[in-house]
Design a protein around this motif. Sequence first.
Motif, short mmCIF file in Angstrom:
data_model
loop_
_atom_site.label_atom_id
_atom_site.label_comp_id
_atom_site.label_asym_id
_atom_site.label_seq_id
_atom_site.Cartn_x
_atom_site.Cartn_y
_atom_site.Cartn_z
N ARG A 330 0.83 -1.20 0.00
CA ARG A 330 0.00 0.00 0.00
C ARG A 330 0.87 1.26 0.00
N THR A 355 -3.71 0.33 -7.85
CA THR A 355 -4.13 1.02 -6.62
C THR A 355 -5.46 0.45 -6.12
N ARG A 356 -6.27 -0.08 -7.03
CA ARG A 356 -7.49 -0.79 -6.58
C ARG A 356 -7.14 -2.18 -6.08
N GLY A 359 -5.86 -3.09 -2.31
CA GLY A 359 -6.77 -3.18 -1.17
C GLY A 359 -7.18 -4.61 -0.85
N GLU A 362 -5.58 -6.93 1.98
CA GLU A 362 -5.97 -6.73 3.37
C GLU A 362 -7.04 -7.73 3.80
N THR A 367 -7.69 -10.29 8.15
CA THR A 367 -7.24 -8.90 8.05
C THR A 367 -5.95 -8.68 8.85
N TRP B 165 -8.98 4.76 3.78
CA TRP B 165 -8.64 3.34 3.71
C TRP B 165 -8.90 2.66 5.06
N THR B 168 -12.52 2.11 5.13
CA THR B 168 -12.93 1.04 4.20
C THR B 168 -12.68 -0.33 4.81
N ARG B 169 -11.55 -0.48 5.49
CA ARG B 169 -11.21 -1.78 6.11
C ARG B 169 -12.28 -2.22 7.10
N TYR B 176 -15.39 -4.31 -0.35
CA TYR B 176 -14.53 -4.45 -1.53
C TYR B 176 -15.35 -4.84 -2.77
N HIS B 186 -12.77 5.32 -2.23
CA HIS B 186 -11.73 5.05 -3.23
C HIS B 186 -11.75 6.14 -4.30
#
Lengths: 390, 206
Positions: A330, A355-356, A359, A362, A367, B165, B168-169, B176, B186
Amino acid sequence: MTVLELDERLRALRGAAAETAPELRALAPALDAAPHDLKPHLGAAAFDLIRRCTTPQRFGGDPLRVGRFAFSAGSSLETLVWMLELAHGDAGMVLAAPGPNLAGLLVDQLGDEQQQEYFYRAVADRGAWTFFAVTEPDRGSDAGAMESKLERAAPERGDPELHLLHGTKKYIGNGARGALGVVFARTGSGPLSIRAALVDAAAPGFAAQELDMVGLRGAALGEIRFTGVPVPQERLLARHLPPTRRGLWGAVRVFNTVRPQVAALAVGTGLAFVDLVRAGRPHAPGLEAVAGRLEACRQLVYQAGAALDLDRDDGRLSSAAKIAAVAAAREAGRWAVRSLGPAALAEQPLLEKWTRDMGAFEFMEGTSDIQRLHVARSLVRARGRSGGRP
Amino acid sequence: MTGARAGLRHYLDLGREGGLAAGLAAVLDGLDPAAAAPGAVALLPAASAPPGAELLTHPFAALEGLALVRLAAGTTATGPGLTGPRAAALAAVRIGLLSRMLDAAVRRLEARRFGGLPLVDRQLVGAALADVATEIEVATAAAGRPDAPAEAVRDQHERLTEAGWTTTRLFGAEGYLTDHPVRCLHLSALAADLWLARPTVTEGVR
């Protein structure tokens, strides 16, 4: 701790994988635009490498040959070496490849010889994608709250050992395109009642739909509904193992094995960002720091693989590798965007795509918060065993 | 509240209640995107995309009423990008979006349990919520600061991207998927990446 140097055999594997990575990168934008259309990509050399490196020879696998070395379904370290190089091409393409994947790891742990043969031959003969279904909508991967059930069929079905599978699984890789896979469900209410079953997507009562992902779209997440899917006794995994090793024990081992693989995908993606900056702005501030951090993560990924090859239950380094690699990827992505500026987002479509993609790492196989808890517990337990000595 | 702060509150509310497309439309009001955007591609409200402009493929921009538009074929960097009050207005829109998504995350974490406990009661989850809430306060304070240099503005936007971010997590894998509202965070980051003026100093690792 000494640096883990790859020997000649692993360097040969790494080189062979690296040679196929540029093709994956070239194909990646098309896959991102149409993640469920795999036909244009099935001839990719890397897909052939993955198939050879994940199918056991005793079930018809044809090993990858590099010089005087041959590679079949092998050690964790071997898998991490080729996977990281391919992800340096494009991680989404790696996950789009047909093959045994996570389901194969579970079948290795819990399947008897007959079940392993059925699974691997079905995957090889059909060139199939496979699914590994644990996660449920609104429940996530909380095994204690799992609602999917394996119920004994009514006597009039004629088979006293037949079970019927009911429930819904969500966020499952290859969920809609998988031809077969493994599904976790309860046979009762106790902690040892969770079992894994081999399930064919062509079975009656099986219905799946695609889920549209923000990134890493080659993974093709899906939702699967089971409405009385018949599961004969010979498809229930771990029937030859004691009750304590029939269900989640196998899943935990799979997760331990897969976590450094997710870390490898993250490191590969991070290195891909570095490639873009090196090409577009070779003197960008921070380049050596970002690249150095990623190389340190690569080393940690390799060490996690070597530790797993010694002890399949030793997941401490797997968790640490995933935490570090996901964060490093990241950071590399944000640094690349800042370094290259807005023009690059137009000139380098992969920059925007990655960049998408970054994510996704994670959320895969636990997580970063879950991994932090694993690392902390391992640390405390290790100190307890050593009486507090460092 | 000063006039400037009252103006920023308007953008913050617009982001929170109207969404990114409405907020971005207000931020860009009166600007010619082709002359102002610092790159050849801009994120625009779909309704204001120039007729005949090339739309680039994006998996979910349209779901937020946005379009990724190539402004001039065959060219690269063009305009100066957003600075001063417009960069602050974009920050305010982004704070509004972040605030709305943080509230949604809290509702989800209160309702969802793991191992018998509500997720919101887990310490690591609480830490993430506190970090985002703090960042919202700092960003709100910073957005009202007049004449902030471009480097400081970019840094504040980068912090908003990281807070986005973190938020979002908190939605797990469901966040997602493109059908989840948190996709706006995003796109909020993408809007900043594509619209902000680049600082004159060389930027590197944070």
